[in-house]
Design a protein around this motif. Structure first.
Motif, PDB file in Angstrom:
ATOM      1  N   VAL A  20       0.840  -1.194   0.000  1.00 12.10           N
ATOM      2  CA  VAL A  20       0.000   0.000   0.000  1.00 12.10           C
ATOM      3  C   VAL A  20       0.880   1.251   0.000  1.00 12.10           C
ATOM      4  N   GLY A  21       1.938   1.241   0.790  1.00 19.25           N
ATOM      5  CA  GLY A  21       2.850   2.383   0.841  1.00 19.25           C
ATOM      6  C   GLY A  21       3.495   2.670  -0.501  1.00 19.25           C
ATOM      7  N   ALA A  22       3.776   1.631  -1.264  1.00 20.67           N
ATOM      8  CA  ALA A  22       4.361   1.822  -2.594  1.00 20.67           C
ATOM      9  C   ALA A  22       3.308   2.237  -3.606  1.00 20.67           C
ATOM     10  N   ALA A  23       2.059   1.786  -3.444  1.00 18.42           N
ATOM     11  CA  ALA A  23       1.000   2.073  -4.410  1.00 18.42           C
ATOM     12  C   ALA A  23       0.493   3.504  -4.308  1.00 18.42           C
ATOM     13  N   VAL A  24       0.462   4.074  -3.104  1.00 19.10           N
ATOM     14  CA  VAL A  24      -0.103   5.417  -2.929  1.00 19.10           C
ATOM     15  C   VAL A  24       0.645   6.457  -3.770  1.00 19.10           C
ATOM     16  N   PRO A  25       1.970   6.580  -3.690  1.00 17.95           N
ATOM     17  CA  PRO A  25       2.627   7.581  -4.544  1.00 17.95           C
ATOM     18  C   PRO A  25       2.513   7.250  -6.033  1.00 17.95           C
ATOM     19  N   PHE A  26       2.489   5.966  -6.350  1.00 15.53           N
ATOM     20  CA  PHE A  26       2.351   5.569  -7.756  1.00 15.53           C
ATOM     21  C   PHE A  26       1.003   6.027  -8.306  1.00 15.53           C
ATOM     22  N   LEU A  27      -0.065   5.775  -7.574  1.00 19.42           N
ATOM     23  CA  LEU A  27      -1.392   6.193  -8.028  1.00 19.42           C
ATOM     24  C   LEU A  27      -1.532   7.714  -8.007  1.00 19.42           C
ATOM     25  N   ALA A  28      -0.903   8.372  -7.049  1.00 16.91           N
ATOM     26  CA  ALA A  28      -0.948   9.839  -6.981  1.00 16.91           C
ATOM     27  C   ALA A  28      -0.267  10.467  -8.193  1.00 16.91           C
ATOM     28  N   SER A  29       0.702   9.785  -8.764  1.00 16.72           N
ATOM     29  CA  SER A  29       1.393  10.331  -9.937  1.00 16.72           C
ATOM     30  C   SER A  29       0.487  10.363 -11.165  1.00 16.72           C
ATOM     31  N   TRP A  30      -0.623   9.643 -11.136  1.00 19.75           N
ATOM     32  CA  TRP A  30      -1.564   9.666 -12.254  1.00 19.75           C
ATOM     33  C   TRP A  30      -2.414  10.924 -12.271  1.00 19.75           C
ATOM     34  N   ASN A  31      -2.527  11.627 -11.166  1.00 21.02           N
ATOM     35  CA  ASN A  31      -3.318  12.854 -11.108  1.00 21.02           C
ATOM     36  C   ASN A  31      -2.625  13.945 -11.917  1.00 21.02           C
ATOM     37  N   PRO A  32      -3.410  14.828 -12.564  1.00 19.20           N
ATOM     38  CA  PRO A  32      -2.779  15.907 -13.325  1.00 19.20           C
ATOM     39  C   PRO A  32      -2.050  16.884 -12.403  1.00 19.20           C
ATOM     40  N   SER A  33      -0.978  17.448 -12.912  1.00 15.47           N
ATOM     41  CA  SER A  33      -0.210  18.424 -12.143  1.00 15.47           C
ATOM     42  C   SER A  33      -0.998  19.726 -12.028  1.00 15.47           C
ATOM     43  N   GLU A  34      -0.555  20.607 -11.163  1.00 16.92           N
ATOM     44  CA  GLU A  34      -1.207  21.910 -11.012  1.00 16.92           C
ATOM     45  C   GLU A  34      -1.130  22.690 -12.322  1.00 16.92           C
ATOM     46  N   ARG A  35      -0.005  22.561 -13.015  1.00 21.22           N
ATOM     47  CA  ARG A  35       0.153  23.253 -14.296  1.00 21.22           C
ATOM     48  C   ARG A  35      -0.860  22.742 -15.318  1.00 21.22           C
ATOM     49  N   ALA A  36      -1.063  21.418 -15.334  1.00 17.39           N
ATOM     50  CA  ALA A  36      -2.041  20.838 -16.261  1.00 17.39           C
ATOM     51  C   ALA A  36      -3.462  21.267 -15.893  1.00 17.39           C
ATOM     52  N   LYS A  37      -3.748  21.338 -14.603  1.00 14.56           N
ATOM     53  CA  LYS A  37      -5.078  21.791 -14.175  1.00 14.56           C
ATOM     54  C   LYS A  37      -5.325  23.229 -14.605  1.00 14.56           C
ATOM     55  N   GLN A  38      -4.309  24.085 -14.471  1.00 15.73           N
ATOM     56  CA  GLN A  38      -4.445  25.488 -14.866  1.00 15.73           C
ATOM     57  C   GLN A  38      -4.639  25.614 -16.373  1.00 15.73           C
ATOM     58  N   ALA A  39      -3.972  24.751 -17.150  1.00 15.62           N
ATOM     59  CA  ALA A  39      -4.080  24.814 -18.613  1.00 15.62           C
ATOM     60  C   ALA A  39      -5.492  24.493 -19.076  1.00 15.62           C
ATOM     61  N   GLY A  40      -6.212  23.661 -18.339  1.00 11.97           N
ATOM     62  CA  GLY A  40      -7.565  23.290 -18.723  1.00 11.97           C
ATOM     63  C   GLY A  40      -8.640  24.091 -18.019  1.00 11.97           C
ATOM     64  N   ALA A  41      -8.241  25.018 -17.179  1.00 12.54           N
ATOM     65  CA  ALA A  41      -9.212  25.786 -16.394  1.00 12.54           C
ATOM     66  C   ALA A  41      -9.959  26.784 -17.267  1.00 12.54           C
ATOM     67  N   ALA A  42     -11.138  27.130 -16.807  1.00 13.15           N
ATOM     68  CA  ALA A  42     -11.925  28.152 -17.493  1.00 13.15           C
ATOM     69  C   ALA A  42     -11.239  29.517 -17.335  1.00 13.15           C
ATOM     70  N   VAL A  43     -11.420  30.381 -18.326  1.00 13.24           N
ATOM     71  CA  VAL A  43     -10.845  31.728 -18.286  1.00 13.24           C
ATOM     72  C   VAL A  43     -11.959  32.758 -18.428  1.00 13.24           C
ATOM     73  N   THR A  44     -11.743  33.906 -17.828  1.00 10.66           N
ATOM     74  CA  THR A  44     -12.730  34.982 -17.941  1.00 10.66           C
ATOM     75  C   THR A  44     -12.253  36.021 -18.945  1.00 10.66           C
ATOM     76  N   ALA A  45     -13.214  36.661 -19.572  1.00  6.40           N
ATOM     77  CA  ALA A  45     -12.923  37.728 -20.524  1.00  6.40           C
ATOM     78  C   ALA A  45     -13.829  38.908 -20.208  1.00  6.40           C
ATOM     79  N   ASP A  46     -13.223  40.080 -20.106  1.00 11.12           N
ATOM     80  CA  ASP A  46     -13.966  41.309 -19.849  1.00 11.12           C
ATOM     81  C   ASP A  46     -14.365  41.902 -21.198  1.00 11.12           C
ATOM     82  N   ILE A  47     -15.665  42.012 -21.424  1.00  6.75           N
ATOM     83  CA  ILE A  47     -16.146  42.567 -22.692  1.00  6.75           C
ATOM     84  C   ILE A  47     -16.782  43.948 -22.500  1.00  6.75           C
ATOM     85  N   SER A  48     -16.509  44.576 -21.376  1.00  4.57           N
ATOM     86  CA  SER A  48     -17.135  45.868 -21.076  1.00  4.57           C
ATOM     87  C   SER A  48     -16.723  46.958 -22.060  1.00  4.57           C
ATOM     88  N   LYS A  49     -15.536  46.879 -22.625  1.00  2.52           N
ATOM     89  CA  LYS A  49     -15.050  47.914 -23.553  1.00  2.52           C
ATOM     90  C   LYS A  49     -15.079  47.460 -25.014  1.00  2.52           C
TER      91      LYS A  49
END
Length: 196
Positions: free
Chosen positions: A27-56
Motif C-alpha cells: 500500500v505504501g508503494a501504491a499510494v505515490p504511484f497512483l498519486a502520480s496519475w493525477n494531473p499536475s497543477e500546471r495541467a489543471k491550470q491549462a484546462g481551467a476556465a478563463v474569464t474575458a472582460d467585454i465591457s469595452k
C-alpha cells in the motif's frame, strides 16, 4: 535436525505478521504511484476556465483570449454583420450547424447565446492555422459578404457565425467552446451553466 515439537501458534503468528508487513509495504508503494496519475497543477491550470472582460468591446471589434492553449475570439457583431448571416446561408457547407462543433445552446443561426456576441475557437478546421478577421473587406474572398474570417494558408472562409463556406478545404464550421455570461460584461470560457 531437531526433534523438538513444532510450535504451530508461533508459526501462525509469524505468517500473519509477515503478511501484514508485506501488505502495508505494498500500500505504501501504491499510494505515490497512483498519486502520480493525477494531473499536475500546471495541467489543471491549462484546462481551467478563463474569464474575458467585454465591457469595452466596441461594435465590430474582435478580442482574443487564450483557453487551453488555443486562441478564442470574441466579436461584438454589428447589425449589418447579423443581417449578412442570412445572406450567406446558400453559400455555406453546414448552415444549420449539424456537425457537433458547438454546444446545443449555440446550434442556431448566430451560433451564440446572444446574437451580438460571437465566441469561437480561432483555429481553422482544415489544418489548424489561425484565420484572419476581415471586417468590411471580406467581399474579395466571398462575393456579397462584407465581413468574415479568411484563412490565408489554404483559402478557407467562414462567415460571421464561424460557418464554413462551400468549396474550400476546411471541412467543418469553427468550434464554439462552452461558455457562459457571468454578467453583462464578463464571459467565462470553458464552462457553462451545466458544468459551472
Amino acid at each position: 535436525m531437531s526433534n523438538a515439537p513444532v510450535d504451530h501458534g508461533r508459526r501462525r503468528f509469524l505468517t500473519i505478521a509477515t503478511s501484514v508487513v508485506g501488505g502495508v509495504g505494498a500500500v505504501g508503494a501504491a499510494v505515490p504511484f497512483l498519486a502520480s496519475w493525477n494531473p499536475s497543477e500546471r495541467a489543471k491550470q491549462a484546462g481551467a476556465a478563463v474569464t474575458a472582460d467585454i465591457s469595452k468591446l466596441e461594435d465590430g471589434q474582435l478580442i482574443r483570449v487564450e483557453w487551453r492553449g488555443k486562441p478564442v475570439w470574441i466579436v461584438k457583431r454589428t447589425p449589418a454583420m447579423l443581417e449578412s448571416l442570412t445572406q450567406a446561408e446558400p453559400k455555406l457547407r453546414d448552415p444549420g450547424s449539424e456537425e457537433p462543433q458547438q454546444p446545443d445552446y449555440a446550434k442556431n443561426q448566430h451560433r451564440s447565446k446572444k446574437p451580438e456576441i460571437f465566441v469561437a475557437v480561432g483555429i481553422c478546421t482544415h489544418l489548424g492555422c489561425s484565420p484572419t478577421y476581415r471586417m468590411d473587406d471580406f467581399a474579395a474572398q466571398v462575393e456579397g459578404i462584407p465581413s468574415g474570417f479568411f484563412c490565408p494558408c489554404h483559402g478557407s472562409t467562414y462567415d460571421m457565425a464561424g460557418r464554413v463556406f462551400s468549396g474550400v478545404p476546411a471541412p467543418k464550421n469553427l468550434m464554439i467552446p462552452p461558455y457562459m455570461f457571468v454578467d453583462d460584461t464578463t464571459i467565462l470560457i470553458g464552462a457553462d451553466e451545466g458544468t459551472a
